[in-house]
Design a protein around this motif. Structure first.
Motif, PDB file in Angstrom:
ATOM      1  N   ASP A 169       0.814  -1.214   0.000  1.00  0.00           N
ATOM      2  CA  ASP A 169       0.000   0.000   0.000  1.00  0.00           C
ATOM      3  C   ASP A 169       0.847   1.263   0.000  1.00  0.00           C
ATOM      4  OD1 ASP A 169      -2.271  -1.526  -0.003  1.00  0.00           O
ATOM      5  OD2 ASP A 169      -2.689  -1.300   2.130  1.00  0.00           O
ATOM      6  N   THR A 170       2.064   1.198   0.514  1.00  0.00           N
ATOM      7  CA  THR A 170       2.939   2.357   0.528  1.00  0.00           C
ATOM      8  C   THR A 170       3.660   2.527  -0.797  1.00  0.00           C
ATOM      9  OG1 THR A 170       3.287   2.010   2.907  1.00  0.00           O
ATOM     10  CG2 THR A 170       4.767   3.540   1.806  1.00  0.00           C
ATOM     11  N   LEU A 171       4.135   1.436  -1.342  1.00  0.00           N
ATOM     12  CA  LEU A 171       4.878   1.509  -2.600  1.00  0.00           C
ATOM     13  C   LEU A 171       3.959   1.639  -3.814  1.00  0.00           C
ATOM     14  CD1 LEU A 171       7.618  -1.198  -1.922  1.00  0.00           C
ATOM     15  CD2 LEU A 171       7.914   1.291  -1.932  1.00  0.00           C
ATOM     16  N   HIS A 172       2.755   1.071  -3.701  1.00  0.00           N
ATOM     17  CA  HIS A 172       1.803   1.098  -4.825  1.00  0.00           C
ATOM     18  C   HIS A 172       0.419   1.519  -4.312  1.00  0.00           C
ATOM     19  CE1 HIS A 172       4.978  -1.059  -6.947  1.00  0.00           C
ATOM     20  NE2 HIS A 172       4.982  -1.939  -5.957  1.00  0.00           N
ATOM     21  N   PRO A 173       0.285   2.742  -3.828  1.00  0.00           N
ATOM     22  CA  PRO A 173      -0.981   3.171  -3.212  1.00  0.00           C
ATOM     23  C   PRO A 173      -2.113   3.274  -4.214  1.00  0.00           C
ATOM     24  CG  PRO A 173       0.517   5.034  -3.466  1.00  0.00           C
ATOM     25  CD  PRO A 173       1.297   3.808  -3.839  1.00  0.00           C
ATOM     26  N   ASP A 174      -3.347   2.999  -3.731  1.00  0.00           N
ATOM     27  CA  ASP A 174      -4.495   3.135  -4.627  1.00  0.00           C
ATOM     28  C   ASP A 174      -4.894   4.591  -4.800  1.00  0.00           C
ATOM     29  OD1 ASP A 174      -5.681   3.643  -2.172  1.00  0.00           O
ATOM     30  OD2 ASP A 174      -6.913   1.841  -2.175  1.00  0.00           O
ATOM     31  N   ARG A 175      -4.401   5.470  -3.907  1.00  0.00           N
ATOM     32  CA  ARG A 175      -4.520   6.922  -4.086  1.00  0.00           C
ATOM     33  C   ARG A 175      -3.566   7.608  -3.133  1.00  0.00           C
ATOM     34  NH1 ARG A 175      -7.479   4.317   0.038  1.00  0.00           N
ATOM     35  NH2 ARG A 175      -9.035   5.669   0.980  1.00  0.00           N
ATOM     36  N   ILE A 176      -3.160   8.812  -3.505  1.00  0.00           N
ATOM     37  CA  ILE A 176      -2.316   9.650  -2.660  1.00  0.00           C
ATOM     38  C   ILE A 176      -3.070  10.962  -2.459  1.00  0.00           C
ATOM     39  CG2 ILE A 176      -0.100  10.841  -2.418  1.00  0.00           C
ATOM     40  CD1 ILE A 176       0.946   8.756  -4.565  1.00  0.00           C
ATOM     41  N   VAL A 177      -3.335  11.314  -1.227  1.00  0.00           N
ATOM     42  CA  VAL A 177      -4.070  12.541  -0.921  1.00  0.00           C
ATOM     43  C   VAL A 177      -3.112  13.538  -0.289  1.00  0.00           C
ATOM     44  CG1 VAL A 177      -5.951  13.570   0.411  1.00  0.00           C
ATOM     45  CG2 VAL A 177      -6.249  11.308  -0.648  1.00  0.00           C
ATOM     46  N   VAL A 178      -3.095  14.747  -0.824  1.00  0.00           N
ATOM     47  CA  VAL A 178      -2.187  15.789  -0.355  1.00  0.00           C
ATOM     48  C   VAL A 178      -3.000  17.035  -0.025  1.00  0.00           C
ATOM     49  CG1 VAL A 178      -0.317  17.340  -1.008  1.00  0.00           C
ATOM     50  CG2 VAL A 178      -0.216  14.919  -1.650  1.00  0.00           C
ATOM     51  N   GLY A 179      -3.016  17.414   1.241  1.00  0.00           N
ATOM     52  CA  GLY A 179      -3.679  18.644   1.652  1.00  0.00           C
ATOM     53  C   GLY A 179      -2.663  19.764   1.796  1.00  0.00           C
ATOM     54  N   VAL A 180      -2.883  20.870   1.105  1.00  0.00           N
ATOM     55  CA  VAL A 180      -1.926  21.981   1.094  1.00  0.00           C
ATOM     56  C   VAL A 180      -2.662  23.313   1.240  1.00  0.00           C
ATOM     57  CG1 VAL A 180      -0.175  20.777  -0.282  1.00  0.00           C
ATOM     58  CG2 VAL A 180      -2.002  22.049  -1.435  1.00  0.00           C
ATOM     59  N   ARG A 181      -1.923  24.341   1.619  1.00  0.00           N
ATOM     60  CA  ARG A 181      -2.491  25.689   1.702  1.00  0.00           C
ATOM     61  C   ARG A 181      -2.792  26.228   0.308  1.00  0.00           C
ATOM     62  NH1 ARG A 181      -4.345  27.298   6.502  1.00  0.00           N
ATOM     63  NH2 ARG A 181      -2.798  27.685   8.116  1.00  0.00           N
ATOM     64  N   GLU A 182      -1.871  25.944  -0.633  1.00  0.00           N
ATOM     65  CA  GLU A 182      -1.963  26.548  -1.961  1.00  0.00           C
ATOM     66  C   GLU A 182      -1.774  25.467  -3.023  1.00  0.00           C
ATOM     67  OE1 GLU A 182       0.476  29.719  -4.787  1.00  0.00           O
ATOM     68  OE2 GLU A 182       1.144  29.321  -2.734  1.00  0.00           O
ATOM     69  N   ALA A 183      -2.827  25.204  -3.785  1.00  0.00           N
ATOM     70  CA  ALA A 183      -2.711  24.236  -4.879  1.00  0.00           C
ATOM     71  C   ALA A 183      -1.703  24.745  -5.896  1.00  0.00           C
ATOM     72  CB  ALA A 183      -4.065  24.027  -5.546  1.00  0.00           C
TER      73      ALA A 183
END
Length: 448
Positions: A169-183
């Motif tokens: 799941d870490t090497l081949h994740p089914d999705r990666i979610v990134v929360g940021v202040r500025e896209a």
């Protein structure tokens, strides 16, 4: 030049993430405050059972024969601050004692220890499961404490690891979610660099604001818990109406809108994530004034806990109404297979309840025996499934290990006192056990 990565907290999540980042080609420094844990990891050993993790770790830990040397460990926050460009915070967020709410003390301590030492530009990335609103608060805390001020950014990158499949799941994740202040800003660009390999392989990367990133993890766990409790509620109805929950699950699982995964009725979910995460979600919703939106999760939690008591009732009924003087074999101690994790384990909880009601309980689990002994030292433990069931008046199958599915029921039938098995996971081949002379019963299914 590739960013250097640190991982703060080297438990289940942190150790896996550190080893995986090294596998992806980064120089990695892991930190923990527990000396024994650091000693184990530095020797290429992990303090928990997770398939493939120890091999991955040994491939990269500095000083081990044949390793890449890309992974080291320390207890020094100053060394971490000096080394890293990207700091992943992977510490635990347990449930508060006697409360539903999340205990943020470990996360807060990690930020308070790291931030004052960040004298150059850096990205701090939270991976712990936290109440929505935490990232905004922690971003302000970073700005207050970090000497580098505005050059230190925060991102939130929740984990979606399944115990037993964490490396994959870490090497081949089914999705990666990134929360940021500025896209599109520097934090997103840096994390795209960190996750370039899985993204190139097809893993979708979803960029959100802070609150959405925090909610994704709790929403996903709540949906999964709801699905599991739904099929367990259907098992209760099937028992009352004479239906078969296995056939019911098969039929509704063919509906693409529903899907077949996690529709196996049994004694419910446990572990260190789902139970405490849905409770923390309810608590946070109440703080936000949105408690009515999640009242259904109280019933999800109630159904789940009720299944454990129901298995105890079924077992007591099966042995004649009382456990006194009865030998009860329990196959399984961990909350799920391919793990040694017994936190909030339904299997171990059932074993403990039977023991408290007078049963002579013997437990066997392929990987969870040491941890189980620490939680319930008064139970008896056997070195094998065959030894556990010897002389038993009833056998309870409570964790769906492959080893248990492959047992020879004919061979075991001659060793028990009564060939009676209760399948708490609906995972065994009922006809195979019955053909070998066993009385087979399962939750939500008609009796033969």
């Amino acid at each position: 030049m590739a960013p250097k990565i640190t991982v703060i907290g080297t438990g289940y999540l942190g150790a896996t993430h550190a080893a995986a980042m090294a596998e992806l080609g980064f120089e990695v420094l892991g930190l923990d405050v527990v000396p024994e844990k650091i000693e184990m990891l530095a020797a290429g050993r992990v303090p928990m059972y997770e398939p493939g993790l120890e091999e991955l770790l040994a491939r990269h830990v500095a000083g081990l024969p044949g390793s890449t040397g890309r992974l080291r460990f320390t207890m020094d926050f100053a060394e971490v601050a000096e080394f890293g460009d990207v700091h992943f915070v992977c510490v635990n967020t347990p449930q508060k004692h006697n409360e539903y709410a999340c205990d943020m003390s470990y996360v807060d301590a990690a930020f308070d220890s790291l931030a004052p030492l960040l004298t150059r530009p850096a990205l701090v990335v939270g991976k712990s499961t936290v109440p929505v609103g935490s990232a905004d608060r922690l971003a302000r805390r970073l700005a207050e404490l970090a000497p580098a001020g505005g050059d230190v950014e925060l991102a939130w990158n929740p984990e979606f690891l399944r115990e037993g499949f964490a490396v994959q799941d870490t090497l081949h994740p089914d999705r990666i979610v990134v929360g940021v202040r500025e896209a599109g800003g520097s934090a997103e660009k840096l994390l795209r660099e960190v996750y370039a390999t899985p993204v190139a392989e097809g893993s979708p990367l979803v960029v959100t604001d802070f609150p959405t990133a925090e909610l994704v993890k709790t929403a996903a766990n709540s949906f999964l818990a709801t699905k599991i409790s739904f099929i367990n509620a259907m098992a209760e109805v099937c028992e009352a109406a004479g239906g078969d929950v296995v056939k019911l699950a098969e039929a509704i699982g063919h509906d693409e809108r529903i899907g077949a995964k996690f529709l196996r009725a049994g004694i419910g979910f446990g572990g260190g994530c789902l139970p405490k995460d849905i409770r923390a979600f309810m608590a946070r919703a109440g703080e936000l004034g949105a408690d009515q939106a999640l009242t259904f999760l109280r019933e999800v939690d109630s159904i789940n806990m009720r299944r454990r008591g129901h298995m105890v009732e079924l077992a007591r009924e099966a042995v004649g109404g009382s456990f006194l003087g009865k030998r009860v074999a329990v196959l399984g101690a961990t909350f799920k297979p391919d793990s040694d994790d017994v936190r909030d384990s339904p299997a171990l909880n059932v074993a403990g309840q039977v023991h408290l009601q007078g049963g002579q309980v013997t437990v066997y689990d392929p990987k969870g025996m040491d941890n189980a002994r620490q939680v319930f030292p008064t139970l008896a433990y056997a070195a094998s499934a065959a030894a556990a069931v010897a002389g038993a008046d009833v056998v309870l199958h409570l964790t769906e290990w492959r080893e248990f599915r492959e047992l020879d029921p004919a061979e075991l039938a001659g060793t028990v006192s009564v060939p009676l098995i209760l399948d708490g996971r609906n995972a065994l081949d009922a006809e195979r056990w019955r053909a070998a002379g066993w009385t087979y019963r399962a939750m939500g299914r008609p009796r033969a």
